[in-house]
Enzyme design. Structure first.
Site, PDB file in Angstrom:
ATOM      1  N   ASP A 179      55.861  32.297 -55.861  1.00  0.00           N
ATOM      2  CA  ASP A 179      55.628  31.145 -55.002  1.00  0.00           C
ATOM      3  C   ASP A 179      54.124  30.964 -54.809  1.00  0.00           C
ATOM      4  O   ASP A 179      53.406  31.959 -54.656  1.00  0.00           O
ATOM      5  CB  ASP A 179      56.286  31.396 -53.624  1.00  0.00           C
ATOM      6  N   HIS A 209      48.711  23.715 -55.805  1.00  0.00           N
ATOM      7  CA  HIS A 209      49.531  24.287 -54.733  1.00  0.00           C
ATOM      8  C   HIS A 209      50.487  25.361 -55.248  1.00  0.00           C
ATOM      9  O   HIS A 209      51.081  26.090 -54.460  1.00  0.00           O
ATOM     10  CB  HIS A 209      50.323  23.180 -54.033  1.00  0.00           C
TER      11      HIS A 209
HETATM   12  C1  G6P Z   1      56.278  21.865 -54.157  1.00  0.00           C
HETATM   13  C2  G6P Z   1      55.096  21.183 -54.799  1.00  0.00           C
HETATM   14  C3  G6P Z   1      54.772  19.863 -54.096  1.00  0.00           C
HETATM   15  C4  G6P Z   1      56.028  19.022 -54.013  1.00  0.00           C
HETATM   16  C5  G6P Z   1      57.145  19.772 -53.299  1.00  0.00           C
HETATM   17  C6  G6P Z   1      58.462  18.988 -53.223  1.00  0.00           C
HETATM   18  O1  G6P Z   1      55.927  22.369 -52.937  1.00  0.00           O
HETATM   19  O2  G6P Z   1      53.972  22.037 -54.820  1.00  0.00           O
HETATM   20  O3  G6P Z   1      53.767  19.170 -54.781  1.00  0.00           O
HETATM   21  O4  G6P Z   1      55.776  17.787 -53.361  1.00  0.00           O
HETATM   22  O5  G6P Z   1      57.382  20.989 -54.010  1.00  0.00           O
HETATM   23  O6  G6P Z   1      58.906  18.636 -54.500  1.00  0.00           O
HETATM   24  P1  G6P Z   1      59.116  17.132 -54.958  1.00  0.00           P
HETATM   25  O7  G6P Z   1      59.420  17.239 -56.422  1.00  0.00           O
HETATM   26  O8  G6P Z   1      60.270  16.636 -54.154  1.00  0.00           O
HETATM   27  O9  G6P Z   1      57.854  16.362 -54.681  1.00  0.00           O
END
Ligand code: G6P
Length: 501
Positions: free
Chosen positions: A387, A174
């Site tokens: 991003d 992602h």
């Molecule tokens: C990004 C990553 C996701 C992640 C999100 C929130 O978008 O690509 O995989 O879940 O951030 O971050 P966190 O560390 O809270 O999961």
């Protein structure tokens, strides 16, 4: 594959976080509430249709047994199963905060100077990826398709193969994939890239990410050959082959558009406009993260007010920052920096009892507030330094049902590849350039605003999140589509509260 085994093939989704938010009651019992947005909404029809399992970490330290009742309750009636990977405190420290967020996250966002290349973190990453694989392996049968998501889990495929899994394996990143100059700094570059090649299909957000990956493979893996430079390439290496493609993720366009048109959102958006008479609202919404370019954005806004006094009193920047990854020092420092800068701008330009240049909000938004902010904003200022995609940009367009507004977007957001037909693209490091873009957006005539917004909305509508799932699964299972017929995408429920990504 014969029809009997075809009937059995299911989807197994693996992500670091489960699509539920787990909360502990004062009595110590865990409860689970449906979690955020896009991925869940998009995968739901396939999971329901084929049956399958979603495997992930509940988001807090604890044993699988502790989470079992909450998981069973959350999964009841969902049409698919949930399975938890239990992590302890040291896993969370060294794998999640450590390797994932102090090494991969900054490195893949081109910020190697922020990396903490602690060898113990790599050990933890391998160990936790193995833990995930051990939960997945018994649930993934021959003929199933295992779809692993994001940078926390790049080695799960290799661990699954080591455990003898025969299911087809796909991976989607992602976040961006860096160019060789940056990736080569990683002390574990070879085992990591070799692990990625154990998946049958590796998906990226953009063509640039896929090209970077191919270039790294060529540099690191001996005798590797890349065939086909189009959107789907095949990597051949002495031990086998894998495919790599670009699949830009999207949003549930129709659900956002419909929800934004509701009376409640309409009223709230009008209320915001009443608070800002004869003034244009510039909106920034981000998770608290140093990749989002929030401080440079504030400096660009300051530059605008300094260089163009005529803009004073005519624009206000509403910057919403959603709390995230608290406890990681860089994130905590950044919040203080943003607050100080916003305070300095307001101190220099605010008029007593009148215009306030910067409104800064550090909190989670309700869905109603998020949609109302999108609808009320005349200009969205989305300027990440780098991003993977940036879904806020796409959500803003989907919610702009009057189409009379402007998107200013960083050229380093994955979304720029698709939205360049309507967005004003800027270099987020160029504060004067961003200031000029805000001024041009302010002055843009209505016909141009509408034409640009309409073009972007059309392309997001066509390439929504259901099309994304469909294109990835089709590429992954192209050789045997009959074994895994895809359900027709159908309109999902309205999006739930969503964390900007
Ligand atoms: C990004 C990553 C996701 C992640 C999100 C929130 O978008 O690509 O995989 O879940 O951030 O971050 P966190 O560390 O809270 O999961």
């Amino acid at each position: 594959m014969n029809s009997q085994s075809a009937a059995r093939s299911r989807l197994v989704v693996v992500s670091n976080r489960l699509p539920f938010a787990f909360r502990r009651s004062p009595g110590g019992k865990w409860t689970a509430e449906p979690g955020s947005g896009g991925l869940v909404t998009a995968l739901m029809p396939v999971l329901r249709d084929r049956g399958g399992t979603w495997i992930g970490w509940p988001g807090a330290a604890g044993s699988a047994r502790e989470f079992a009742p909450a998981l069973a309750a959350a999964g009841a009636g969902m049409g698919y199963k949930l399975a938890a990977v239990a992590l302890d405190d040291s896993d969370i420290h060294d794998f999640y905060h450590g390797f994932s967020n102090e090494i991969v996250w900054p490195l893949f966002h081109d910020l190697p100077s922020l990396c903490n290349f602690e060898p113990a973190y790599w050990q933890a990453y391998r160990r936790v990826n193995r833990k995930f694989a051990r939960v997945v392996a018994p649930l993934a049968r021959h003929g199933d398709f295992v779809w692993v998501h994001d940078y926390h889990l790049m080695c799960v495929g290799a661990e699954l193969r080591a455990l003898g899994t025969e299911a087809r394996l796909g991976f989607f990143l992602h976040i961006p994939f860096p160019a060789p100059d940056i990736f080569m700094k990683l002390p574990w570059r070879k085992p990591l890239i070799e692990a990625l090649l154990r998946y049958d299909l590796v998906g990226f957000q953009t063509a640039r990410d896929r090209r970077n990956f191919a270039a790294c493979v060529e540099e690191i893996v001996e005798d590797a050959r890349i065939e086909g430079r189009g959107s789907l390439a095949t990597v051949r290496f002495p031990e086998g082959s894998a495919r790599a493609g670009s699949f830009p993720i999207s949003i549930d366009y129709n659900a956002f558009m419909r929800a934004a048109a509701s009376t409640a959102v309409d009223e709230k958006a009008r209320e915001l406009h009443r608070l800002l008479p004869r003034r244009k609202l510039v909106l920034g919404i981000d998770r608290l993260d140093y990749t989002k370019g929030i401080t440079l954005r504030l400096r660009a806004f300051q530059e605008l007010l300094e260089r163009h006094p005529g803009m004073r009193g005519r624009v206000s920047l509403l910057q919403v920052v959603v709390p995230s990854r608290e406890g990681i020092p860089q994130y905590d420092r950044m919040k203080t920096e943003i607050e100080q800068l916003a305070g300095r701008i307001n101190g220099a330009f605010a008029r007593p009892g009148g215009w306030v240049p910067v409104w800064f909000e550090y909190r989670h938004l309700s869905r109603l507030e998020l949609l109302a902010y999108y609808r009320a904003a005349d200009i969205a200022l989305i300027t990440p330094l780098k991003d993977g995609m940036n879904l806020v940009a796409k959500e803003y367009c989907a919610c702009s049902i009057e189409e009379d507004c402007v998107l200013i977007l960083s050229e380093f957001a994955g979304a720029a590849e698709q939205l360049k037909n309507g967005a004003m693209l800027v270099n987020p490091f160029d504060v004067q350039g961003v200031a000029d873009a805000i001024r041009s957006a302010y002055a843009m005539d209505a016909d141009e605003r509408i034409a640009r917004m309409r073009a972007m909305r059309r392309s997001i509508r066509r390439n929504d999140v259901f099309a994304w799932v469909d294109s990835f699964l089709r590429a992954a299972i192209a050789r045997d589509l009959r074994a895994f017929p895809l359900p027709q995408p159908r309109a999902a429920e309205a999006p739930s509260d969503q964390l900007p990504v």
